[in-house]
Design a protein around this motif. Structure first.
Motif, PDB file in Angstrom:
ATOM      1  N   GLU A 353       0.836  -1.208   0.000  1.00  0.00           N
ATOM      2  CA  GLU A 353       0.000   0.000   0.000  1.00  0.00           C
ATOM      3  C   GLU A 353       0.873   1.262   0.000  1.00  0.00           C
ATOM      4  O   GLU A 353       0.625   2.211  -0.741  1.00  0.00           O
ATOM      5  CB  GLU A 353      -0.889  -0.025   1.258  1.00  0.00           C
ATOM      6  N   LYS A 354       1.920   1.259   0.843  1.00  0.00           N
ATOM      7  CA  LYS A 354       2.827   2.418   0.905  1.00  0.00           C
ATOM      8  C   LYS A 354       3.517   2.628  -0.450  1.00  0.00           C
ATOM      9  O   LYS A 354       3.707   3.760  -0.891  1.00  0.00           O
ATOM     10  CB  LYS A 354       3.891   2.200   1.992  1.00  0.00           C
ATOM     11  N   LEU A 355       3.891   1.525  -1.061  1.00  0.00           N
ATOM     12  CA  LEU A 355       4.580   1.597  -2.349  1.00  0.00           C
ATOM     13  C   LEU A 355       3.650   2.197  -3.410  1.00  0.00           C
ATOM     14  O   LEU A 355       4.052   3.062  -4.191  1.00  0.00           O
ATOM     15  CB  LEU A 355       5.053   0.199  -2.759  1.00  0.00           C
ATOM     16  N   GLN A 356       2.397   1.751  -3.398  1.00  0.00           N
ATOM     17  CA  GLN A 356       1.462   2.277  -4.400  1.00  0.00           C
ATOM     18  C   GLN A 356       1.215   3.777  -4.195  1.00  0.00           C
ATOM     19  O   GLN A 356       1.170   4.544  -5.158  1.00  0.00           O
ATOM     20  CB  GLN A 356       0.131   1.508  -4.352  1.00  0.00           C
ATOM     21  N   ARG A 357       1.106   4.188  -2.930  1.00  0.00           N
ATOM     22  CA  ARG A 357       0.916   5.624  -2.655  1.00  0.00           C
ATOM     23  C   ARG A 357       2.108   6.438  -3.186  1.00  0.00           C
ATOM     24  O   ARG A 357       1.949   7.518  -3.727  1.00  0.00           O
ATOM     25  CB  ARG A 357       0.745   5.857  -1.141  1.00  0.00           C
ATOM     26  N   LYS A 358       3.298   5.891  -2.993  1.00  0.00           N
ATOM     27  CA  LYS A 358       4.521   6.570  -3.453  1.00  0.00           C
ATOM     28  C   LYS A 358       4.498   6.713  -4.976  1.00  0.00           C
ATOM     29  O   LYS A 358       4.866   7.757  -5.521  1.00  0.00           O
ATOM     30  CB  LYS A 358       5.750   5.755  -3.011  1.00  0.00           C
ATOM     31  N   ILE A 359       4.075   5.654  -5.672  1.00  0.00           N
ATOM     32  CA  ILE A 359       4.030   5.689  -7.143  1.00  0.00           C
ATOM     33  C   ILE A 359       3.032   6.754  -7.614  1.00  0.00           C
ATOM     34  O   ILE A 359       3.324   7.541  -8.524  1.00  0.00           O
ATOM     35  CB  ILE A 359       3.658   4.294  -7.715  1.00  0.00           C
ATOM     36  N   LEU A 360       1.879   6.797  -6.960  1.00  0.00           N
ATOM     37  CA  LEU A 360       0.839   7.770  -7.355  1.00  0.00           C
ATOM     38  C   LEU A 360       1.319   9.209  -7.077  1.00  0.00           C
ATOM     39  O   LEU A 360       1.060  10.115  -7.852  1.00  0.00           O
ATOM     40  CB  LEU A 360      -0.473   7.482  -6.611  1.00  0.00           C
ATOM     41  N   GLN A 361       2.023   9.376  -5.970  1.00  0.00           N
ATOM     42  CA  GLN A 361       2.581  10.702  -5.646  1.00  0.00           C
ATOM     43  C   GLN A 361       3.606  11.120  -6.707  1.00  0.00           C
ATOM     44  O   GLN A 361       3.617  12.265  -7.161  1.00  0.00           O
ATOM     45  CB  GLN A 361       3.234  10.638  -4.261  1.00  0.00           C
ATOM     46  N   ALA A 362       4.468  10.168  -7.110  1.00  0.00           N
ATOM     47  CA  ALA A 362       5.481  10.446  -8.139  1.00  0.00           C
ATOM     48  C   ALA A 362       4.803  10.838  -9.454  1.00  0.00           C
ATOM     49  O   ALA A 362       5.270  11.733 -10.172  1.00  0.00           O
ATOM     50  CB  ALA A 362       6.368   9.221  -8.344  1.00  0.00           C
TER      51      ALA A 362
END
Length: 618
Positions: A353-362
């Motif tokens: 979940e944290k990884l996906q949030r990071k990708i969306l932020q990027a």
């Protein structure tokens, strides 16, 4: 018949092995250097000797390696099987002699061509090798590759193994000194890659329990990590990865058969590709590769049969096959990550979940920046046609086949007089100059947007060529060359802030330096000595006797181009800018550039104390 037209057998000469190494050392150990850079030759000499000890450990012989460096003398002792006693001299002085041509004995060895210790021998003013096995010992001593003493076999009760001592030749490595920080880093890499191995360096022990996981934890503050390190191991592969909360760029540590491949290669390309493919498949979304990899911090290690490297210093893997009937490097890495990383993300939904949030932020940040980036690129394109700020050199770090690529240097200077002096006295092949106009912007706490909006930063980023990938860096050494006064110190801090904020891996990977410039010139009619400290000034006055003329340099602009060539040539003195792992990048930036002005003023004053004392004394 004229002399020039004669071409006989006398014109043809063969260099013997040691003459060739001494005449062309760069072919064997990369650049020479004085020890201020991690890839300088003196560290490569140590590495060549160490690689043999590591190969013994990998073969199950000897769990401890002892290293001692006292002054310029290096001693390395392993407890492996010891060189066969009848071949002790040949192994360190005859080309194409070694035990690693027999791939049964050294299946996944690093030094396959048997050149390593011969190069160390040829480039050392003193070299001694001693082998102990079967209760017997044999030793030999050399000077610049020439055998000067060979001892007979003697009976001994010492433990088996090999002991090598050497002193790098000062006529080749000018004014060198070993820096413990670089040696410790090299030794740590050895223990990360060889759990179970103990290395003792000048009494300090290095040991790793968790391999590449330890590497990431020791190089980064865990507070900067977005999620706990993912650590995966297979038969011939190991990887560790996380994403950073603070840094923008991708950061990789890659290894093949225990060799730190600083330039990456086929295994790193396969890793970067496999991570993107696996993450896209896991989320079922076709995310941009750059959004997935943005801020990634990863380490990957591969074991390959008879690896092919792109240079003798083995910094880039060229092999496409794993060997031994295994698939290609690309297929092997893809299959491993495709299965193991996917499994990990299924079992650890919080990390996923944290990884996906990071990708969306990027993704959001990329879209926000796309307009301004386009404008900035157009500006940079126009500027590069008539970029007065950058006076480029001919050789760049990206030119893998050029044996001077590691010397490529960008000086960042302030003001026209200093940049003019450096420009006139530099080596146009390897030294470029980027001149700032006054003080750069304080980028503390700003977003990446500022890099594109601020013309100076945008042009600096374009000059370094690090916008898309750190792998494209054009210069091996980035040198801040400012005056040694309060203003100069402030400019240094502002530039270090810029790199820390947006490109911290330049500092982590030891590419950033401060140029030391002399404080005094002491001369008489016969000799001129440049002094970098009070003590050097006193020694120079004593040496020249009488009443020599003493000049105090206040700024770089005062130093003429004719003199400047002495400070940026063979005798250049550089202070590496290093990161303290104990402090997170955020807290480091806050201390130097945040609102705690009194602390910062005190720091600057303390660091300029020597300079101010000298001014007062005068």
């Amino acid at each position: 018949m004229s002399e020039t037209s004669q071409y006989t057998e006398d014109n043809i000469r063969s260099l013997d092995w040691k003459e060739h190494i001494r005449m062309r050392p760069g072919m064997y150990i990369g650049k020479l250097g004085d020890g201020s850079s991690a890839d300088d030759g003196i560290y490569i000499l140590l590495k060549e000797v160490m690689d043999n000890c590591i190969d013994e450990f990998v073969m199950g012989a000897g769990k401890t390696i002892e290293i001692s460096i006292q002054g310029n003398k290096v001693t390395v002792r392993d407890y492996g099987r010891g060189i066969p006693l009848g071949k002790v001299v040949d192994v360190v002085s005859k080309m194409n002699t070694g035990g690693k041509y027999d791939s049964r004995a050294f299946k996944k060895s690093v030094g396959l061509n048997g050149v390593g210790t011969k190069a160390v021998n040829a480039l050392s003013s003193y070299f001694r090798v001693e082998s102990t096995r079967d209760n017997k010992s044999k030793s030999a001593e050399f000077e610049t590759g020439n055998l000067i003493n060979e001892e007979e076999l003697t009976e001994t009760s010492r433990r088996r193994g090999t002991k090598v001592s050497f002193v790098p030749d000062e006529s080749i490595f000018k004014n060198y000194k070993f820096r413990n920080e670089y040696i410790e880093r090299m030794l740590k890499n050895y223990v990360y890659l060889n759990p179970g191995l103990t290395i003792v360096f000048n009494g300090e022990k290095f040991y790793s329990e968790n391999g590449l996981k330890d590497l990431l934890e020791d190089n980064n503050n865990t507070e900067d990590m977005l999620y706990p390190i993912i650590h995966l191991k297979g038969a011939d592969i190991e990887l560790a990865m996380t994403h950073s909360k603070t840094q923008y760029s991708e950061e990789y540590h890659s290894f093949v058969n225990g060799q730190n491949t600083t330039q990456g290669g086929t295994h790193l390309s396969a890793f970067r590709e496999a991570v993107v493919k696996t993450i896209r498949d896991f989320y079922g979304k076709n995310y941009e590769a750059s959004d997935i990899r943005k801020s990634i911090i990863a380490a990957v290690s591969l074991k390959v049969m008879e690896p092919v490297f792109e240079s003798q210093t083995k910094t880039k893997l060229g092999s496409t096959d794993m060997g031994d009937g295994l698939p290609t490097v690309r297929t092997y890495v893809n299959d491993f990550i495709g299965t193991q990383l996917d499994n990990y993300l299924h079992k650890n939904p919080e990390t996923a979940e944290k990884l996906q949030r990071k990708i969306l932020q990027a993704e959001r940040e990329r879209k926000e920046l796309s307009g301004i980036r386009k404008l900035a690129k157009e500006r940079a394109k126009k500027a590069s046609l008539h970029n007065k700020k950058l006076r480029d050199c001919r050789v760049h770090l990206t030119e893998m086949k050029n044996d001077r690529r590691l010397e490529s240097t960008l000086f960042i200077t302030e003001g026209d007089s200093a940049s003019g002096s450096i420009t006139k006295s530099r080596d146009v092949n390897t030294q470029a100059v980027f001149s700032l106009r006054g003080k750069p912007l304080n980028s503390y706490g700003m977003s990446k947007k500022v890099v594109y909006e601020n013309e100076e930063f945008n042009l600096l980023q374009a000059a370094l060529n690090i916008e898309e990938s750190f792998q494209d860096l054009r210069y091996n050494n980035i040198v801040i060359a400012t005056d040694a006064d309060v203003d100069g110190m402030h400019i240094r801090l502002l530039l270090i802030t810029f790199f820390l904020q947006f490109f911290p891996e330049l500092i982590k990977e030891n590419h950033l330096y401060i140029l030391q410039t002399p404080l005094f010139r002491v001369r008489n009619k016969k000799e001129t000595i440049y002094c970098y400290s009070e003590e050097e000034k006193r020694n120079a006055i004593n040496k020249l006797k009488g009443k020599p003329e003493i000049t105090r340099f206040k700024g770089l602009g005062e130093i003429s181009p004719d003199e400047f060539k002495y400070f940026i040539g063979d005798d250049i003195r550089l202070d590496p800018v290093m990161l303290d792992k104990a402090m997170s990048i955020d807290s480091l930036l806050e201390f130097y550039m945040g609102k705690n002005t009194p602390d910062r003023q005190e720091f600057i004053i303390n660091n300029l104390k020597v300079e101010l004392d000298l001014v007062e004394e005068k």
